[in-house]
Design a protein around this motif. Structure first.
Motif, PDB file in Angstrom:
ATOM      1  N   ASN A   1      -4.856   3.775  -3.093  1.00 31.45           N
ATOM      2  CA  ASN A   1      -4.191   5.060  -3.330  1.00 31.45           C
ATOM      3  C   ASN A   1      -2.901   5.193  -2.526  1.00 31.45           C
ATOM      4  O   ASN A   1      -2.343   6.284  -2.424  1.00 31.45           O
ATOM      5  N   GLU A   2      -2.442   4.078  -1.952  1.00 36.24           N
ATOM      6  CA  GLU A   2      -1.236   4.103  -1.124  1.00 36.24           C
ATOM      7  C   GLU A   2      -0.096   3.281  -1.720  1.00 36.24           C
ATOM      8  O   GLU A   2       1.054   3.686  -1.666  1.00 36.24           O
ATOM      9  N   PHE A   3      -0.433   2.109  -2.283  1.00 36.73           N
ATOM     10  CA  PHE A   3       0.599   1.152  -2.667  1.00 36.73           C
ATOM     11  C   PHE A   3       0.443   0.679  -4.107  1.00 36.73           C
ATOM     12  O   PHE A   3      -0.657   0.640  -4.651  1.00 36.73           O
ATOM     13  N   SER A   4       1.568   0.265  -4.688  1.00 34.18           N
ATOM     14  CA  SER A   4       1.539  -0.291  -6.041  1.00 34.18           C
ATOM     15  C   SER A   4       1.473  -1.811  -6.016  1.00 34.18           C
ATOM     16  O   SER A   4       1.177  -2.440  -7.023  1.00 34.18           O
ATOM     17  N   ASN A   5       1.772  -2.405  -4.877  1.00 30.67           N
ATOM     18  CA  ASN A   5       1.605  -3.844  -4.663  1.00 30.67           C
ATOM     19  C   ASN A   5       0.873  -4.049  -3.349  1.00 30.67           C
ATOM     20  O   ASN A   5       1.202  -3.398  -2.344  1.00 30.67           O
ATOM     21  N   LEU A   6      -0.102  -4.939  -3.348  1.00 27.42           N
ATOM     22  CA  LEU A   6      -0.967  -5.086  -2.174  1.00 27.42           C
ATOM     23  C   LEU A   6      -0.727  -6.373  -1.396  1.00 27.42           C
ATOM     24  O   LEU A   6      -1.441  -6.648  -0.442  1.00 27.42           O
ATOM     25  N   GLN A   7       0.259  -7.145  -1.792  1.00 30.32           N
ATOM     26  CA  GLN A   7       0.513  -8.411  -1.113  1.00 30.32           C
ATOM     27  C   GLN A   7       0.804  -8.178   0.370  1.00 30.32           C
ATOM     28  O   GLN A   7       1.595  -7.315   0.737  1.00 30.32           O
ATOM     29  N   GLU A   8       0.117  -8.946   1.232  1.00 30.73           N
ATOM     30  CA  GLU A   8       0.229  -8.875   2.699  1.00 30.73           C
ATOM     31  C   GLU A   8      -0.303  -7.563   3.272  1.00 30.73           C
ATOM     32  O   GLU A   8      -0.046  -7.241   4.427  1.00 30.73           O
ATOM     33  N   LYS A   9      -1.037  -6.809   2.471  1.00 28.83           N
ATOM     34  CA  LYS A   9      -1.564  -5.531   2.948  1.00 28.83           C
ATOM     35  C   LYS A   9      -3.093  -5.500   2.978  1.00 28.83           C
ATOM     36  O   LYS A   9      -3.683  -4.586   3.538  1.00 28.83           O
ATOM     37  N   THR A  10      -3.725  -6.466   2.354  1.00 22.79           N
ATOM     38  CA  THR A  10      -5.188  -6.439   2.227  1.00 22.79           C
ATOM     39  C   THR A  10      -5.915  -6.948   3.466  1.00 22.79           C
ATOM     40  O   THR A  10      -7.092  -6.654   3.652  1.00 22.79           O
ATOM     41  N   LEU A  11      -5.224  -7.746   4.296  1.00 21.57           N
ATOM     42  CA  LEU A  11      -5.840  -8.368   5.477  1.00 21.57           C
ATOM     43  C   LEU A  11      -7.036  -9.249   5.093  1.00 21.57           C
ATOM     44  O   LEU A  11      -8.001  -9.363   5.850  1.00 21.57           O
ATOM     45  N   ASN A  12      -6.941  -9.896   3.942  1.00 22.70           N
ATOM     46  CA  ASN A  12      -8.018 -10.801   3.527  1.00 22.70           C
ATOM     47  C   ASN A  12      -8.184 -11.955   4.502  1.00 22.70           C
ATOM     48  O   ASN A  12      -9.291 -12.460   4.696  1.00 22.70           O
ATOM     49  N   TRP A  13      -7.074 -12.386   5.100  1.00 18.94           N
ATOM     50  CA  TRP A  13      -7.168 -13.488   6.057  1.00 18.94           C
ATOM     51  C   TRP A  13      -8.017 -13.093   7.262  1.00 18.94           C
ATOM     52  O   TRP A  13      -8.796 -13.887   7.776  1.00 18.94           O
ATOM     53  N   MET A  14      -7.906 -11.827   7.679  1.00 29.38           N
ATOM     54  CA  MET A  14      -8.703 -11.337   8.794  1.00 29.38           C
ATOM     55  C   MET A  14     -10.175 -11.218   8.404  1.00 29.38           C
ATOM     56  O   MET A  14     -11.080 -11.529   9.201  1.00 29.38           O
ATOM     57  N   LYS A  15     -10.430 -10.805   7.179  1.00 29.89           N
ATOM     58  CA  LYS A  15     -11.811 -10.681   6.704  1.00 29.89           C
ATOM     59  C   LYS A  15     -12.488 -12.049   6.676  1.00 29.89           C
ATOM     60  O   LYS A  15     -13.654 -12.184   7.078  1.00 29.89           O
ATOM     61  N   SER A  16     -11.769 -13.067   6.229  1.00 27.93           N
ATOM     62  CA  SER A  16     -12.323 -14.420   6.206  1.00 27.93           C
ATOM     63  C   SER A  16     -12.577 -14.924   7.625  1.00 27.93           C
ATOM     64  O   SER A  16     -13.588 -15.575   7.896  1.00 27.93           O
TER      65      SER A  16
END
Length: 375
Positions: free
Chosen positions: A168-183
Motif C-alpha cells: 500500500n506504499e509503492f508501485s514498484n518493490l525492487q530493493e524494498k522487500t528485504l528478501n535477502w534479509m529474510k533468506s
C-alpha cells in the motif's frame, strides 16, 4: 585460529570502509557500520583470548565477552530503521541495550567486590564463577544464547509485516522487500543452533575447544559477509516515497473514514487522473506522492483504493501499467521497441516483475500475448 580471525576482521573493516564511502547514507547505514565494527572487535577478542593475552585485562575481557548482547539487538535495530523510515526513533530502541549494560555493570560489581559468598575470576580467557550469584550472572551464557535466537525471529516478523505494508506504499518493490534479509534469517537460525551445539560439545570435551571456536569464527565471518555485502548495497526504502512537493502534509483526517459519496467522487477523480495524466508511467510513483496530487492523506488514498478498487496500491498501479502495455502492443509500438523497453516505458522497472505481473493478470507471457495480437 589467527588466520581465520584476521580474515574476518579484515572483511568486516573493509565492508565498514565501503559503508563510510557510501553516498547519501541513512541511519540504517550507521547502525550497520557499528554492527560490522563490533564483529571485528569480537573476532579480535577471540584471537587475543586463544593467544592467552586477556587474563590481565579482566574488566575489558568481561565487556568483550558480552559483545554478542549488542550484536543481535543491533541487527534488529538495523531492520527496524529500514522498515520504519522517518518513523524510526532511537528512544524506542534503548530498551535493547539494557541486557548488555546490566550484565556488564553486574559482573564488574561482583568482580571488584569479592567476598566469601561470591567470586568471579578469569583463567585462560574464561570467566569463572562460584558462590551465591544472581540468576542473570550465573546464566549469562544461556541468556546470551536466548538473545541470539530470539532477535532473528523478531527480525523475520518485522520483515514479513513490512512486505505486507509496502503493497500500500509503492508501485514498484525492487530493493524494498528485504528478501535477502529474510533468506539470511533462516541461515542465521540454523547457524545459531550449530554454534550452540558446538559450544556445548567443546565444554563437554567432545570437540576440542579450539576447533569449536574456529567453527564459530567461520560462522561469524559468513554472517559478516552476507549482511555486509547486501547491506552496503541496500538503499533507503522510503527515500522516493515523499510527496512531490517535499512538504509533509498535515493529515488531520488521517484516521477518519470517508463517506460513501466522497469515496465515489474521489475514486472517479482518481481513475480519470490516472488515465488522463498516465501517472503510472512514473516507475517510482508512491502512495504518498499520489495522495499529494489528489490533495488527500495517504491513509485516505489507501482506504479509497482498498474499498473501491478492492486491491492494494501496488496492484492498482501495476494494473494500469499492464493495460498500457497491452494497448501499445495493439497499436504496433512493440515493433518499434523491445518488449522490455516497452514495459519500462509503461512504468515497470524490472523484467522479472513485469513478466510475473503480466502473466498473473493475463494468464500468458508478454511474448505470447504479442503473438496473439499479431494473428
Amino acid at each position: 585460529m589467527s588466520a581465520i580471525n584476521f580474515i574476518g576482521i579484515g572483511l568486516a573493516l573493509f565492508l565498514a570502509f565501503l559503508l563510510i564511502q557510501k553516498k547519501d547514507k541513512g541511519t540504517f547505514d550507521f547502525i550497520l557500520l557499528a554492527w560490522l565494527v563490533l564483529n571485528a572487535v569480537l573476532l579480535f577478542f577471540y584471537h587475543l583470548n586463544f593467544e592467552g593475552n586477556t587474563d590481565q585485562f579482566v574488566p575489558i575481557l568481561i565487556v568483550m565477552s558480552l559483545i554478542p548482547y549488542l550484536i543481535s539487538p543491533l541487527l534488529f535495530i538495523y531492520v527496524s530503521s529500514l522498515v520504519q523510515g522517518e518513523k524510526f526513533s532511537w528512544y524506542a530502541q534503548l530498551i535493547h541495550f539494557i541486557p548488555f549494560t546490566t550484565m556488564v555493570l553486574s559482573m564488574w560489581w561482583f568482580y571488584w567486590v569479592p567476598s566469601e559468598k561470591h567470586l568471579i575470576w578469569v583463567s585462560n580467557g574464561y570467566i569463572n564463577m562460584e558462590g551465591q550469584l544472581p540468576f542473570h550472572i550465573r546464566n549469562w551464557s544461556l541468556i546470551m544464547a536466548f538473545s541470539a535466537c530470539m532477535y532473528p525471529i523478531l527480525c523475520l516478523f518485522k520483515i514479513l509485516r513490512h512486505q505486507t505494508d509496502i503493497l500500500n506504499e509503492f508501485s514498484n518493490l525492487q530493493e524494498k522487500t528485504l528478501n535477502w534479509m529474510k533468506s539470511w534469517i533462516v541461515i542465521e537460525f540454523i547457524g545459531f543452533w550449530v554454534s550452540f551445539l558446538i559450544i556445548i560439545a567443546g565444554d563437554m570435551d567432545v570437540v576440542n575447544i579450539l576447533t569449536s571456536f574456529k567453527v564459530i569464527s567461520a560462522l561469524i565471518i559468513t554472517n559478516v559477509f552476507v549482511i555486509g555485502y547486501f547491506g552496503v548495497r541496500q538503499s533507503s526504502i522510503f527515500l522516493d516515497s515523499l510527496p512531490l512537493n517535499n512538504i509533509k502534509r498535515e493529515e488531520k483526517y488521517k484516521y477518519s473514514n470517508l463517506t460513501h459519496l466522497e469515496t465515489e467522487v474521489l475514486i472517479n477523480q482518481l481513475n480519470e487522473k490516472m488515465k488522463r495524466e498516465k501517472l503510472y508511467r512514473n516507475p517510482t510513483l508512491s502512495a504518498a506522492q499520489l495522495a499529494d496530487m489528489m490533495n488527500i492523506s495517504k491513509h485516505q488514498l489507501s482506504q479509497l483504493i482498498n474499498q473501491k478498487a478492492s486491491v492494494n496500491f501496488y496492484e492498482y498501479i501495476n494494473h494500469y501499467r499492464v493495460e498500457e502495455f497491452k494497448n501499445r502492443v495493439k497499436i504496433g509500438d512493440a515493433d518499434k521497441l523491445s518488449l522490455l523497453g516497452l514495459a519500462l516505458d509503461c512504468g515497470f522497472n524490472s523484467k522479472s516483475t513485469f513478466n510475473y505481473l503480466f502473466k498473473k493478470y493475463e494468464g500468458v507471457t508478454p511474448s505470447q500475448y504479442r503473438k496473439q495480437v499479431a494473428q
